[in-house]
Design an enzyme around this catalytic site. Structure first.
Site, PDB file in Angstrom:
ATOM      1  N   THR A   7      70.403  59.554 -19.104  1.00  0.00           N
ATOM      2  CA  THR A   7      70.772  58.586 -18.101  1.00  0.00           C
ATOM      3  C   THR A   7      69.648  57.571 -18.020  1.00  0.00           C
ATOM      4  O   THR A   7      68.830  57.482 -18.927  1.00  0.00           O
ATOM      5  CB  THR A   7      70.964  59.334 -16.754  1.00  0.00           C
ATOM      6  OG1 THR A   7      71.525  58.438 -15.826  1.00  0.00           O
ATOM      7  CG2 THR A   7      69.667  59.887 -16.216  1.00  0.00           C
ATOM      8  N   LYS A  39      71.906  60.790  -8.905  1.00  0.00           N
ATOM      9  CA  LYS A  39      70.773  61.439  -9.549  1.00  0.00           C
ATOM     10  C   LYS A  39      69.456  61.156  -8.834  1.00  0.00           C
ATOM     11  O   LYS A  39      68.393  61.507  -9.325  1.00  0.00           O
ATOM     12  CB  LYS A  39      70.690  60.976 -10.996  1.00  0.00           C
ATOM     13  CG  LYS A  39      71.976  61.251 -11.760  1.00  0.00           C
ATOM     14  CD  LYS A  39      72.012  60.524 -13.064  1.00  0.00           C
ATOM     15  CE  LYS A  39      73.409  60.606 -13.663  1.00  0.00           C
ATOM     16  NZ  LYS A  39      73.543  59.762 -14.830  1.00  0.00           N
ATOM     17  N   GLY A  51      64.156  61.730  -8.746  1.00  0.00           N
ATOM     18  CA  GLY A  51      65.235  61.367  -9.649  1.00  0.00           C
ATOM     19  C   GLY A  51      65.142  62.199 -10.906  1.00  0.00           C
ATOM     20  O   GLY A  51      64.056  62.627 -11.282  1.00  0.00           O
ATOM     21  N   SER A 130      67.695  57.995 -21.453  1.00  0.00           N
ATOM     22  CA  SER A 130      67.958  57.245 -22.678  1.00  0.00           C
ATOM     23  C   SER A 130      67.836  55.738 -22.498  1.00  0.00           C
ATOM     24  O   SER A 130      67.508  55.030 -23.439  1.00  0.00           O
ATOM     25  CB  SER A 130      69.332  57.603 -23.237  1.00  0.00           C
ATOM     26  OG  SER A 130      70.327  57.396 -22.267  1.00  0.00           O
ATOM     27  N   ALA A 162      71.820  48.978 -18.523  1.00  0.00           N
ATOM     28  CA  ALA A 162      73.231  49.344 -18.697  1.00  0.00           C
ATOM     29  C   ALA A 162      73.922  48.445 -19.716  1.00  0.00           C
ATOM     30  O   ALA A 162      74.873  48.871 -20.375  1.00  0.00           O
ATOM     31  CB  ALA A 162      73.961  49.293 -17.362  1.00  0.00           C
ATOM     32  N   CYS A 165      72.126  50.221 -23.148  1.00  0.00           N
ATOM     33  CA  CYS A 165      72.254  51.659 -23.406  1.00  0.00           C
ATOM     34  C   CYS A 165      73.672  52.141 -23.107  1.00  0.00           C
ATOM     35  O   CYS A 165      74.148  51.997 -21.977  1.00  0.00           O
ATOM     36  CB  CYS A 165      71.248  52.428 -22.542  1.00  0.00           C
ATOM     37  SG  CYS A 165      71.363  54.219 -22.735  1.00  0.00           S
ATOM     38  N   THR A 168      74.309  54.620 -20.060  1.00  0.00           N
ATOM     39  CA  THR A 168      73.933  54.107 -18.736  1.00  0.00           C
ATOM     40  C   THR A 168      75.045  53.198 -18.248  1.00  0.00           C
ATOM     41  O   THR A 168      75.534  52.371 -19.007  1.00  0.00           O
ATOM     42  CB  THR A 168      72.595  53.325 -18.833  1.00  0.00           C
ATOM     43  OG1 THR A 168      71.605  54.179 -19.370  1.00  0.00           O
ATOM     44  CG2 THR A 168      72.160  52.815 -17.474  1.00  0.00           C
TER      45      THR A 168
END
Length: 177
Positions: A7, A39, A51, A130, A162, A165, A168
């Site tokens: 994530t 998270k 987190g 990631s 986001a 990746c 994400t």
């Protein structure tokens, strides 16, 4: 067997503020299983942010252990982080857990891993998962070249991650202390 992907979790301290955020995507192999996972947690009377990236069940076990350490050491974040890392590294059951944590309070932040790492970053930002390197690069640039506050830097940096990746998404949870 599918490989579980991570994530993106990002913590930033800027202009006297501390913020942490994470995306909501849970991936398994090439499938998205959940879009709105949370998270990020506030613990210890809402004075500490935590987190995680990695296996959810493992992270929840570590959250519980970390919160107990915070209680044991009266909210001393660095001592609790070191003691959790020692336990995580040496305990036969815990060392199998696959997750990383970021913990922060108003004064400090740490990345904690099962290999015994307790890293306090030199800069006022740290990220895991990631998409972590993308988010951290974006946050570093925004901290230097914008007037955004910590929360806005976390939000914009996670959105940038986001876009790069595939593990994400933009369903973000952001907390401040």
């Amino acid at each position: 067997m599918h490989k579980t992907r991570s994530t993106t979790i990002l913590a930033v301290r800027h202009k006297g503020q501390s913020a942490m955020g994470g995306d909501g995507q849970v991936s398994f192999g090439d499938s998205v299983l959940k879009m709105k996972a949370k998270k990020i947690r506030k613990i210890y009377n809402n004075s500490v942010l935590t987190g995680f990236a990695g296996a959810s069940a493992d992270a929840f076990t570590l959250f519980e252990k970390f919160e107990k350490r915070l209680e044991q050491y009266s909210g001393n974040l660095s001592r609790a982080a070191v003691e959790l890392a020692k336990e995580w590294r040496t305990d036969r059951f815990l060392r199998r857990l696959e997750a990383q944590l970021i913990v922060m309070d108003a004064e400090s932040m740490f990345l904690i891993s099962g290999t015994g790492d307790v890293i306090e970053p030199d800069e006022n930002t740290v990220a895991i998962g990631s998409g972590g390197s993308y988010a951290m690069a974006a946050a570093s640039a925004l901290m230097r070249f914008s007037d955004l506050d910590a929360r806005a830097i976390v939000e914009e940096s996670l959105k940038i991650a986001a876009n790069i990746c595939i593990y994400t998404n933009t369903n973000l949870t952001i907390e401040q202390i």
